[in-house]
Motif scaffolding. Structure first.
Motif, PDB file in Angstrom:
ATOM      1  N   VAL A  50      -3.701  -4.936   0.388  1.00 20.98           N
ATOM      2  CA  VAL A  50      -3.033  -3.667   0.074  1.00 20.98           C
ATOM      3  C   VAL A  50      -1.738  -3.916  -0.697  1.00 20.98           C
ATOM      4  O   VAL A  50      -1.436  -3.231  -1.677  1.00 20.98           O
ATOM      5  CB  VAL A  50      -2.762  -2.851   1.367  1.00 20.98           C
ATOM      6  N   GLN A  51      -1.000  -4.929  -0.265  1.00 28.48           N
ATOM      7  CA  GLN A  51       0.266  -5.257  -0.935  1.00 28.48           C
ATOM      8  C   GLN A  51       0.024  -5.538  -2.433  1.00 28.48           C
ATOM      9  O   GLN A  51       0.738  -5.031  -3.302  1.00 28.48           O
ATOM     10  CB  GLN A  51       0.881  -6.471  -0.259  1.00 28.48           C
ATOM     11  N   GLU A  52      -1.001  -6.329  -2.700  1.00 24.17           N
ATOM     12  CA  GLU A  52      -1.356  -6.643  -4.101  1.00 24.17           C
ATOM     13  C   GLU A  52      -1.757  -5.382  -4.862  1.00 24.17           C
ATOM     14  O   GLU A  52      -1.355  -5.170  -6.003  1.00 24.17           O
ATOM     15  CB  GLU A  52      -2.572  -7.583  -4.131  1.00 24.17           C
ATOM     16  N   LEU A  53      -2.590  -4.557  -4.215  1.00 24.95           N
ATOM     17  CA  LEU A  53      -3.105  -3.348  -4.881  1.00 24.95           C
ATOM     18  C   LEU A  53      -1.982  -2.356  -5.185  1.00 24.95           C
ATOM     19  O   LEU A  53      -2.005  -1.671  -6.203  1.00 24.95           O
ATOM     20  CB  LEU A  53      -4.186  -2.681  -4.019  1.00 24.95           C
ATOM     21  N   ILE A  54      -0.988  -2.291  -4.296  1.00 26.22           N
ATOM     22  CA  ILE A  54       0.153  -1.393  -4.537  1.00 26.22           C
ATOM     23  C   ILE A  54       0.982  -1.943  -5.694  1.00 26.22           C
ATOM     24  O   ILE A  54       1.371  -1.218  -6.609  1.00 26.22           O
ATOM     25  CB  ILE A  54       1.022  -1.231  -3.263  1.00 26.22           C
ATOM     26  N   LYS A  55       1.207  -3.267  -5.648  1.00 25.77           N
ATOM     27  CA  LYS A  55       2.030  -3.903  -6.683  1.00 25.77           C
ATOM     28  C   LYS A  55       1.412  -3.672  -8.068  1.00 25.77           C
ATOM     29  O   LYS A  55       2.109  -3.432  -9.045  1.00 25.77           O
ATOM     30  CB  LYS A  55       2.146  -5.405  -6.387  1.00 25.77           C
ATOM     31  N   GLU A  56       0.079  -3.735  -8.131  1.00 25.36           N
ATOM     32  CA  GLU A  56      -0.586  -3.576  -9.432  1.00 25.36           C
ATOM     33  C   GLU A  56      -0.856  -2.112  -9.791  1.00 25.36           C
ATOM     34  O   GLU A  56      -1.405  -1.830 -10.857  1.00 25.36           O
ATOM     35  CB  GLU A  56      -1.889  -4.376  -9.442  1.00 25.36           C
ATOM     36  N   GLY A  57      -0.521  -1.195  -8.871  1.00 26.80           N
ATOM     37  CA  GLY A  57      -0.631   0.224  -9.215  1.00 26.80           C
ATOM     38  C   GLY A  57      -1.996   0.856  -8.965  1.00 26.80           C
ATOM     39  O   GLY A  57      -2.219   2.003  -9.326  1.00 26.80           O
ATOM     40  N   TYR A  58      -2.916   0.117  -8.334  1.00 24.71           N
ATOM     41  CA  TYR A  58      -4.236   0.708  -8.042  1.00 24.71           C
ATOM     42  C   TYR A  58      -4.154   1.692  -6.880  1.00 24.71           C
ATOM     43  O   TYR A  58      -4.975   2.590  -6.743  1.00 24.71           O
ATOM     44  CB  TYR A  58      -5.254  -0.377  -7.684  1.00 24.71           C
ATOM     45  N   VAL A  59      -3.146   1.466  -6.019  1.00 28.13           N
ATOM     46  CA  VAL A  59      -3.051   2.231  -4.770  1.00 28.13           C
ATOM     47  C   VAL A  59      -1.608   2.664  -4.574  1.00 28.13           C
ATOM     48  O   VAL A  59      -0.694   1.950  -4.966  1.00 28.13           O
ATOM     49  CB  VAL A  59      -3.500   1.319  -3.590  1.00 28.13           C
ATOM     50  N   SER A  60      -1.398   3.848  -3.965  1.00 29.22           N
ATOM     51  CA  SER A  60      -0.020   4.205  -3.613  1.00 29.22           C
ATOM     52  C   SER A  60       0.030   4.722  -2.186  1.00 29.22           C
ATOM     53  O   SER A  60      -0.974   5.163  -1.633  1.00 29.22           O
ATOM     54  CB  SER A  60       0.530   5.245  -4.588  1.00 29.22           C
ATOM     55  N   GLU A  61       1.240   4.627  -1.611  1.00 33.61           N
ATOM     56  CA  GLU A  61       1.440   5.117  -0.244  1.00 33.61           C
ATOM     57  C   GLU A  61       1.834   6.589  -0.330  1.00 33.61           C
ATOM     58  O   GLU A  61       2.630   6.973  -1.177  1.00 33.61           O
ATOM     59  CB  GLU A  61       2.571   4.338   0.423  1.00 33.61           C
ATOM     60  N   ILE A  62       1.238   7.391   0.556  1.00 38.60           N
ATOM     61  CA  ILE A  62       1.674   8.788   0.604  1.00 38.60           C
ATOM     62  C   ILE A  62       2.034   9.093   2.044  1.00 38.60           C
ATOM     63  O   ILE A  62       1.689   8.332   2.949  1.00 38.60           O
ATOM     64  CB  ILE A  62       0.592   9.770   0.107  1.00 38.60           C
ATOM     65  N   GLY A  63       2.701  10.205   2.260  1.00 31.00           N
ATOM     66  CA  GLY A  63       3.168  10.669   3.569  1.00 31.00           C
ATOM     67  C   GLY A  63       2.518  10.020   4.765  1.00 31.00           C
ATOM     68  O   GLY A  63       1.804   9.049   4.656  1.00 31.00           O
ATOM     69  N   THR A  64       2.746  10.539   5.913  1.00 31.12           N
ATOM     70  CA  THR A  64       2.244   9.890   7.125  1.00 31.12           C
ATOM     71  C   THR A  64       1.098  10.682   7.716  1.00 31.12           C
ATOM     72  O   THR A  64       1.034  11.899   7.549  1.00 31.12           O
ATOM     73  CB  THR A  64       3.377   9.777   8.155  1.00 31.12           C
ATOM     74  N   GLY A  65       0.232   9.981   8.397  1.00 31.38           N
ATOM     75  CA  GLY A  65      -0.893  10.638   9.061  1.00 31.38           C
ATOM     76  C   GLY A  65      -0.465  11.055  10.455  1.00 31.38           C
ATOM     77  O   GLY A  65       0.683  10.866  10.846  1.00 31.38           O
ATOM     78  N   SER A  66      -1.384  11.626  11.216  1.00 27.83           N
ATOM     79  CA  SER A  66      -1.032  12.016  12.591  1.00 27.83           C
ATOM     80  C   SER A  66      -1.184  10.788  13.472  1.00 27.83           C
ATOM     81  O   SER A  66      -2.048   9.946  13.229  1.00 27.83           O
ATOM     82  CB  SER A  66      -1.979  13.109  13.064  1.00 27.83           C
ATOM     83  N   SER A  68      -1.321   8.837  17.384  1.00 25.96           N
ATOM     84  CA  SER A  68      -1.674   9.103  18.786  1.00 25.96           C
ATOM     85  C   SER A  68      -0.542   8.514  19.617  1.00 25.96           C
ATOM     86  O   SER A  68      -0.741   7.625  20.424  1.00 25.96           O
ATOM     87  CB  SER A  68      -2.995   8.429  19.105  1.00 25.96           C
ATOM     88  N   GLY A  69       0.650   8.971  19.373  1.00 24.78           N
ATOM     89  CA  GLY A  69       1.820   8.395  20.035  1.00 24.78           C
ATOM     90  C   GLY A  69       2.293   7.205  19.223  1.00 24.78           C
ATOM     91  O   GLY A  69       1.527   6.614  18.472  1.00 24.78           O
ATOM     92  N   GLY A  70       3.554   6.870  19.326  1.00 26.47           N
ATOM     93  CA  GLY A  70       4.066   5.729  18.549  1.00 26.47           C
ATOM     94  C   GLY A  70       4.343   6.153  17.116  1.00 26.47           C
ATOM     95  O   GLY A  70       4.374   7.330  16.793  1.00 26.47           O
ATOM     96  N   ARG A  71       4.550   5.148  16.245  1.00 25.63           N
ATOM     97  CA  ARG A  71       4.912   5.449  14.855  1.00 25.63           C
ATOM     98  C   ARG A  71       3.756   6.074  14.098  1.00 25.63           C
ATOM     99  O   ARG A  71       2.612   5.688  14.283  1.00 25.63           O
ATOM    100  CB  ARG A  71       5.328   4.159  14.148  1.00 25.63           C
ATOM    101  N   LYS A  72       4.056   7.016  13.199  1.00 26.22           N
ATOM    102  CA  LYS A  72       2.975   7.614  12.401  1.00 26.22           C
ATOM    103  C   LYS A  72       2.571   6.648  11.290  1.00 26.22           C
ATOM    104  O   LYS A  72       3.436   6.073  10.634  1.00 26.22           O
ATOM    105  CB  LYS A  72       3.435   8.937  11.799  1.00 26.22           C
ATOM    106  N   PRO A  73       1.259   6.476  11.115  1.00 24.59           N
ATOM    107  CA  PRO A  73       0.826   5.506  10.094  1.00 24.59           C
ATOM    108  C   PRO A  73       1.066   6.038   8.677  1.00 24.59           C
ATOM    109  O   PRO A  73       1.001   7.245   8.435  1.00 24.59           O
ATOM    110  CB  PRO A  73      -0.674   5.365  10.347  1.00 24.59           C
ATOM    111  N   ILE A  74       1.359   5.120   7.765  1.00 26.14           N
ATOM    112  CA  ILE A  74       1.482   5.480   6.347  1.00 26.14           C
ATOM    113  C   ILE A  74       0.072   5.487   5.762  1.00 26.14           C
ATOM    114  O   ILE A  74      -0.739   4.615   6.072  1.00 26.14           O
ATOM    115  CB  ILE A  74       2.362   4.439   5.613  1.00 26.14           C
TER     116      ILE A  74
END
Length: 403
Positions: A50-66, A68-74
Motif C-alpha cells: 500500500v505504501q508503494e501504491l500511495i507513493k506512486e499515485g495508484y491509491v489514495s487514503e480517504i476519510g475513516t471507516g466505521s 468496532s471500538g478503538g481507532r477508526k480505520p483509514i
C-alpha cells in the motif's frame, strides 16, 4: 542461488502488489486490515504494498471507516486518473490511437484510414502517427505503457505479429519496435482476444467461459475458457472465419475450401449486393448509395434492412443460416456460459441475432444452449481500444479468477 531467490522475492512482491491493487480497485474504499484478510496476506505485506501504491499515485487514503471500538480505520481507494496508457488498435482498414485511464475510459482518440498501405508501410505510418500522438500527451512518466492489438496470428509472449494476410505482414516484432522507439513497456495481442477480455472485464458479459464472434471485413473469434484465453500453439486459435462450411465451395486464400469467411463476411455480402444490382434486381441499396458502388458500406446495408428491403433481408437470412450452423458447432464443442456477437455486420442488426437464436434453438443440444447467454456486443465503437486497454490492465492488476 541467492540471485534466484532474490528474483523470486521480487516476483512475489509484484504479484502481491497486483493483488492488493486489484482488491482496492474492486472492493474499495477498503481498510488495510480488510485487504490482508481478503487476500490472505500478512498485514506487513499489505502495508508495504500500500505504501508503494500511495507513493506512486495508484491509491489514495480517504476519510475513516466505521470502527468496532478503538481507532477508526483509514480507507483506501483506487485512483484511475493518476496514470494513463496508450492504446493502439490496428484493423484491416484503420489505425486507431487513444490515451485512456486505468478504467479503460477514452480520454482522447484519433482514427486514420490505412488506405491500401501494406507491410512495412503500415508500420512507418503508425510510428509517424504515434510520434505526434505521444508528443501531445503530458507527463509521459505517468504513462504505464503502450498496448497494441492487431488482427492476425499474434504471439503475445514474444510481442510478434506472425501473420496477417490482408495487411501483408509477416513476423513483425511489434513490441520491440515500439519499446525501442518510445522506451515504454509494450503489450501486443490479437484483436479478438483483446475484445473478449474487454467484454469480460468492462462489458455486460462477466463470464469466465465466454466466446466473442465478430463479423466485419472478415470473421474472427476470441475464446475464454476458465478465464484463460485459448491461444493455441502459434496464437492462431479462434480463426473462426476459416472453418469450412461447404466442402464443394469457393477456394479461400488460406488454402481451405468453402470457408465461412467467403460466405458471410462483409466482403462476401458486398459482392452479392453488386451482383444483384448488376443483374437488375431492384433494391433500396442502389438508391441509398446514389448508384456509387464505393458508397455501399455496412451502414447502408443495415439502413436498407431497417426499411424492409427484400435483397437486404434475403442476404441477412443467408448470413444467419451459415452463422447459425457455425455457432452450433462452437456451442456443442465448447459449452460456453455466454456467446457474444459483434463487428459491424452485427452492431445494430438485432434481426440477425434473432434468426441465429432461432437456428440454435433448432439445432444445438438443449442442455448446452438452454441456459447460455446470447447477445450483441456491449462496448460500442471503442471496443477494440477498450480491448487493447484490457490486455495491459489485466497484467497491471493481475485480475484474479474468482472476482
Amino acid at each position: 542461488m541467492n540471485n534466484m531467490k532474490k528474483g523470486d522475492h521480487k516476483l512475489i512482491q509484484a504479484l502481491n502488489r497486483s493483488k492488493v491493487l486489484n482488491k482496492i480497485r474492486t472492493d474499495g474504499p477498503i481498510s488495510r486490515i480488510e485487504l490482508a484478510k481478503k487476500n490472505k496476506l500478512s498485514p506487513s505485506t499489505v502495508a508495504s504494498a500500500v505504501q508503494e501504491l500511495i507513493k506512486e499515485g495508484y491509491v489514495s487514503e480517504i476519510g475513516t471507516g466505521s470502527s468496532s471500538g478503538g481507532r477508526k480505520p483509514i480507507l483506501l481507494q483506487f485512483n484511475p486518473d493518476n496514470h494513463y496508457l496508450f492504446a493502439v488498435a490496428i484493423t484491416n482498414s484503420f489505425l486507431n490511437l487513444a490515451q485512456m485511464n486505468l478504467e479503460a475510459r477514452v480520454l482522447r482518440k484519433e482514427t486514420y484510414p490505412i488506405e491500401g498501405l501494406q507491410g512495412n508501410a503500415v508500420i512507418e505510418r503508425l510510428l509517424e502517427l504515434m510520434d505526434d500522438f505521444t508528443a501531445g500527451a503530458e507527463d509521459l512518466e505517468r504513462c504505464v505503457g503502450i498496448s497494441l492489438t492487431v488482427p492476425g496470428i499474434v504471439s503475445d509472449s514474444q510481442g510478434v505479429l506472425h501473420y496477417n494476410t490482408k495487411l501483408r505482414m509477416t513476423d513483425v516484432p511489434l513490441r520491440q519496435i515500439l519499446e525501442d522507439r518510445y522506451g515504454m513497456r509494450t503489450w501486443v495481442e490479437n484483436d479478438m482476444n483483446s475484445v473478449v477480455l474487454a467484454e469480460r472485464r468492462f462489458g455486460d458479459y462477466a463470464f469466465g467461459n465466454l466466446i466473442y464472434i465478430s463479423i466485419g471485413d472478415g470473421l474472427g473469434s476470441g475464446i475464454l475458457i476458465n478465464d484463460s484465453l485459448l491461444r493455441g500453439k502459434h496464437g492462431g486459435a479462434g480463426e473462426f472465419g476459416h472453418t469450412s462450411v461447404n466442402r464443394s465451395g469457393i477456394r479461400c486464400e488460406c488454402g481451405n475450401v468453402g470457408c465461412l469467411d467467403s460466405y458471410i463476411s462483409w466482403i462476401a455480402v458486398y459482392s452479392r449486393i453488386i451482383t444483384a444490382i448488376a443483374t437488375g434486381r431492384p433494391t433500396l441499396i442502389q438508391e441509398l448509395s446514389g448508384g456509387d458502388y464505393s458508397k455501399i458500406v455496412p451502414s447502408v446495408y443495415k439502413e436498407a434492412l431497417c426499411r424492409g428491403d427484400k435483397l437486404a433481408m434475403d442476404l441477412n437470412e443467408e448470413v444467419a443460416e451459415h452463422l447459425g450452423a457455425a455457432i452450433v458447432n462452437l456451442v456443442n464443442m465448447f459449452n460456453p456460459e455466454a456467446l457474444v456477437l459483434g463487428g459491424e455486420m452485427a452492431h445494430g442488426n438485432p434481426e440477425l441475432l434473432a434468426m441465429v437464436r432461432k437456428y440454435m434453438d433448432r439445432h444445438a443440444m438443449p442442455i448446452l444452449k438452454d441456459d447460455m447467454v446470447f447477445g450483441l456486443a456491449s462496448l460500442g465503437e471503442d471496443d477494440k481500444l477498450i480491448g487493447a486497454a484490457s490486455v495491459l490492465l489485466q497484467d497491471l492488476f493481475g485480475f484474479t479468477l474468482t472476482e
